[in-house]
Design a protein around this motif. Sequence first.
Motif, PDB file in Angstrom:
ATOM      1  N   ALA A 113     -15.872   1.176 -36.929  1.00  0.00           N
ATOM      2  CA  ALA A 113     -16.164   0.182 -37.208  1.00  0.00           C
ATOM      3  C   ALA A 113     -15.883  -0.284 -36.205  1.00  0.00           C
ATOM      4  CB  ALA A 113     -15.789  -0.257 -38.681  1.00  0.00           C
ATOM      5  N   GLU A 114     -14.864  -0.151 -35.733  1.00  0.00           N
ATOM      6  CA  GLU A 114     -14.659  -1.086 -34.279  1.00  0.00           C
ATOM      7  C   GLU A 114     -15.871  -0.844 -33.216  1.00  0.00           C
ATOM      8  OE1 GLU A 114     -12.239   2.287 -33.375  1.00  0.00           O
ATOM      9  OE2 GLU A 114     -12.437   0.932 -35.684  1.00  0.00           O
ATOM     10  N   VAL A 119     -18.669  -0.381 -33.797  1.00  0.00           N
ATOM     11  CA  VAL A 119     -20.218  -1.292 -33.984  1.00  0.00           C
ATOM     12  C   VAL A 119     -20.248  -2.460 -33.054  1.00  0.00           C
ATOM     13  CG1 VAL A 119     -21.887  -1.440 -36.156  1.00  0.00           C
ATOM     14  CG2 VAL A 119     -20.363   0.128 -36.454  1.00  0.00           C
ATOM     15  N   VAL A 120     -21.928  -2.315 -32.353  1.00  0.00           N
ATOM     16  CA  VAL A 120     -22.398  -4.296 -32.576  1.00  0.00           C
ATOM     17  C   VAL A 120     -23.977  -4.350 -33.139  1.00  0.00           C
ATOM     18  CG1 VAL A 120     -23.222  -4.870 -30.418  1.00  0.00           C
ATOM     19  CG2 VAL A 120     -21.824  -2.815 -29.986  1.00  0.00           C
ATOM     20  N   LYS A 121     -23.640  -5.745 -33.477  1.00  0.00           N
ATOM     21  CA  LYS A 121     -24.857  -5.971 -34.697  1.00  0.00           C
ATOM     22  C   LYS A 121     -25.385  -6.811 -33.348  1.00  0.00           C
ATOM     23  CE  LYS A 121     -21.597  -6.294 -38.181  1.00  0.00           C
ATOM     24  NZ  LYS A 121     -21.093  -7.745 -39.368  1.00  0.00           N
ATOM     25  N   ALA A 122     -26.780  -7.413 -33.932  1.00  0.00           N
ATOM     26  CA  ALA A 122     -27.622  -8.097 -32.573  1.00  0.00           C
ATOM     27  C   ALA A 122     -26.610  -9.107 -32.939  1.00  0.00           C
ATOM     28  CB  ALA A 122     -29.285  -6.983 -33.798  1.00  0.00           C
ATOM     29  N   GLY A 123     -26.463  -9.826 -33.742  1.00  0.00           N
ATOM     30  CA  GLY A 123     -25.778 -11.370 -34.023  1.00  0.00           C
ATOM     31  C   GLY A 123     -25.527 -11.018 -32.472  1.00  0.00           C
ATOM     32  N   ASP A 124     -24.440 -10.083 -32.160  1.00  0.00           N
ATOM     33  CA  ASP A 124     -23.422  -9.948 -31.476  1.00  0.00           C
ATOM     34  C   ASP A 124     -24.180 -10.082 -29.793  1.00  0.00           C
ATOM     35  OD1 ASP A 124     -21.218 -10.111 -33.551  1.00  0.00           O
ATOM     36  OD2 ASP A 124     -21.502  -7.665 -33.109  1.00  0.00           O
TER      37      ASP A 124
END
Length: 82
Positions: A3-4, A6-11
């Motif tokens: 989980a650490e 994971v890059v979200k689009a918003g990031d």
Amino acid sequence: MAAENVVKAGDVMTKDIIYIDGGATVKEAVKKMNIKRVYSLIVNARNVDDAFGIVTRKDIVSKIVAQGKDPKAVKVHEIMTK
């Protein structure tokens, strides 16, 4: 995948959207892009029946520079994509 990692689009997306008026010149758009350090601008709708647009550095290179047009004489709305 942990989980650490994971890059979200918003990031990675731009937080501040930079706008320009469609009646501005391409030269003004380039100046704004340089000052704001961005590669594209959202073009405001010119009236309530119009759509917003986008102008990118690629638009400027392919539609102005490559064709030998004067960026001081061409308006952003002429080269933007709706």
